[in-house]
Design an enzyme around this catalytic site. Structure first.
Site, PDB file in Angstrom:
ATOM      1  N   GLY A  21      -7.072  -0.663  11.978  1.00  0.00           N
ATOM      2  CA  GLY A  21      -8.480  -0.348  12.190  1.00  0.00           C
ATOM      3  C   GLY A  21      -9.277  -1.541  12.679  1.00  0.00           C
ATOM      4  O   GLY A  21     -10.124  -1.408  13.577  1.00  0.00           O
ATOM      5  N   LYS A  61      10.309  10.358   6.950  1.00  0.00           N
ATOM      6  CA  LYS A  61       9.349   9.477   6.290  1.00  0.00           C
ATOM      7  C   LYS A  61       9.969   8.994   4.998  1.00  0.00           C
ATOM      8  O   LYS A  61      10.668   9.736   4.307  1.00  0.00           O
ATOM      9  CB  LYS A  61       8.030  10.196   6.005  1.00  0.00           C
ATOM     10  CG  LYS A  61       6.944   9.300   5.434  1.00  0.00           C
ATOM     11  CD  LYS A  61       6.560   8.167   6.370  1.00  0.00           C
ATOM     12  CE  LYS A  61       5.885   8.648   7.623  1.00  0.00           C
ATOM     13  NZ  LYS A  61       5.369   7.525   8.465  1.00  0.00           N
ATOM     14  N   GLY A  66     -12.116   2.576   8.211  1.00  0.00           N
ATOM     15  CA  GLY A  66     -10.940   1.884   7.714  1.00  0.00           C
ATOM     16  C   GLY A  66     -10.639   0.675   8.568  1.00  0.00           C
ATOM     17  O   GLY A  66     -10.272   0.817   9.732  1.00  0.00           O
ATOM     18  N   VAL A  67     -10.820  -0.517   8.005  1.00  0.00           N
ATOM     19  CA  VAL A  67     -10.591  -1.735   8.792  1.00  0.00           C
ATOM     20  C   VAL A  67      -9.465  -2.569   8.184  1.00  0.00           C
ATOM     21  O   VAL A  67      -9.607  -3.763   7.933  1.00  0.00           O
ATOM     22  CB  VAL A  67     -11.882  -2.574   8.963  1.00  0.00           C
ATOM     23  CG1 VAL A  67     -12.810  -1.923   9.944  1.00  0.00           C
ATOM     24  CG2 VAL A  67     -12.591  -2.805   7.623  1.00  0.00           C
ATOM     25  N   GLY A  68      -8.342  -1.893   7.952  1.00  0.00           N
ATOM     26  CA  GLY A  68      -7.118  -2.615   7.662  1.00  0.00           C
ATOM     27  C   GLY A  68      -6.621  -3.233   8.951  1.00  0.00           C
ATOM     28  O   GLY A  68      -7.371  -3.397   9.926  1.00  0.00           O
ATOM     29  N   LYS A  69      -5.342  -3.537   8.994  1.00  0.00           N
ATOM     30  CA  LYS A  69      -4.802  -4.232  10.157  1.00  0.00           C
ATOM     31  C   LYS A  69      -5.037  -3.464  11.450  1.00  0.00           C
ATOM     32  O   LYS A  69      -5.545  -4.006  12.437  1.00  0.00           O
ATOM     33  CB  LYS A  69      -3.304  -4.478   9.959  1.00  0.00           C
ATOM     34  CG  LYS A  69      -2.664  -5.249  11.089  1.00  0.00           C
ATOM     35  CD  LYS A  69      -1.186  -5.484  10.823  1.00  0.00           C
ATOM     36  CE  LYS A  69      -0.543  -6.244  11.974  1.00  0.00           C
ATOM     37  NZ  LYS A  69       0.914  -6.442  11.774  1.00  0.00           N
TER      38      LYS A  69
END
Length: 346
Positions: free
Chosen positions: A165, A72, A160-163
């Site tokens: 989500g 990471k 979570g509604v990023g890309k």
């Protein structure tokens, strides 16, 4: 060096601190993990996140036999102000110094556009398909498998509604699911077909069939776990629980938890195909790779309750058994381009 991980600290000319964390078990293959960009507030937090996420990447690579070991990259900087031209140059130098022992791709707050810039500095970038969409297809496949059939008519909540989500919510709503979304950011865009909860809502009190966690790490603690009203939790985000004890707390309540290392492996499966089957990867549309992702994740998800003998209390044991039973053959090498997907000869 920390434990079983090799750690490199890099400070760019612009003052960004980058931690590169690699699993020492490089006999499993070159290290692979995404580049995460976050305003950590301290180097200690950035390093800790890198080590924790690298461990999860090791589990994910092992579980799916990708041919990689875990890694990471965590860059401590404000995503809204960081120089997105200078950071890829510094990351490219790190990748090139490893000479093929380290690969990276997208992660939180880094985009496909960032990866295209990075690929101009280093060949050790795996990002030829949309990593977010790859993850989406895997997460949705895990949801479908976990509920034991069609999503139509079932209630779900995506946290979570990023890309990723947003696309998970849209795909589940398109399947006929009754969708609710939550995001702490009031500017988050609504997802068609879903009801958006306000940022102050007690989202954990919503009765749903499936909770899909697609936001940040550590969003579910013991208090939230005790109040969740769902039958299934699918971890679309890495490390969504504050501890393993929290996850065990949910399992003890009879909740089926599909871990992050099972559900959100779409990007690493794509990486395995891209790295080990480059000709086939380039010769077919991305949708064929996404189908392979969905089928592979569904197979792994299906094994969780079966190995647990139908007892949700043993799902954590089942995950360890899955790791023990991971196939020797590299996942990506099993990919074959369907004849119907092959381009017509010129």
């Amino acid at each position: 060096m920390t434990g079983r991980h090799l750690v490199e600290r890099v400070r760019t000319d612009e003052g960004v601190v980058l931690f590169v964390v690699r699993d020492r078990a490089l006999d499993a293959g070159p290290a692979n993990g995404g580049l995460r960009l976050l305003a950590y507030g301290s180097e200690h937090r950035a390093l800790g996140d890198g080590v924790r996420l690298a461990r999860r990447m090791t589990l994910k690579h092992t579980l799916y036999a990708t041919g990689f070991s875990g890694a990471k990259l965590t860059a401590s900087a404000d995503p809204t102000t960081v120089d997105r031209g200078a950071l890829p140059r510094a990351v490219g130098d790190v990748l090139n110094s490893q000479g093929g022992r380290l690969y990276t791709g997208c992660d939180m707050n880094t985009t496909d556009a960032d990866m295209r810039v990075l690929a101009g500095f280093s060949p050790y970038v795996l990002a030829a398909v949309d990593a977010g969409l790859a993850t989406t297809h895997g997460v949705v496949a895990a949801v479908r498998q976990a509920v034991g059939g069609p999503v139509a008519g079932r209630a779900f909540l995506v946290h979570g509604v990023g890309k990723t989500g947003a696309s998970v919510a849209a795909m589940l709503a398109g399947d006929g699911g009754r969708g609710t979304t939550y995001d702490h950011d009031p500017s988050a865009r609504p997802v068609p077909g879903c009801t958006a909860l306000p940022p102050a809502a007690a989202w954990w009190d919503r009765p749903v069939d499936v909770l899909v966690l697609c936001s940040a790490s550590g969003v579910v603690d013991e208090r939230v776990a005790d109040r969740l009203r769902c039958r299934v939790v699918v971890s679309g985000a890495n490390c969504p629980f504050t501890s393993r004890a929290v996850e065990r707390r949910l399992v003890a309540r009879g909740v089926l938890c599909v871990p992050d290392v099972v559900a959100n492996a779409g990007a690493v499966i794509c990486d395995s195909v891209e790295h080990h089957r480059p000709a086939e990867f380039r010769s077919c549309p991305p949708q064929e790779v996404y189908r392979f992702v969905a089928a592979t994740v569904a197979d792994r998800t299906a094994e969780l309750p079966r190995l647990a003998g139908g007892d949700a209390l043993r799902v954590d044991v089942a995950l360890r058994l899955l790791l023990d039973r991971s196939p020797d053959a590299v996942c990506g090498r099993r990919f074959a381009v369907p004849e119907r997907a092959c381009p017509a000869p010129a």
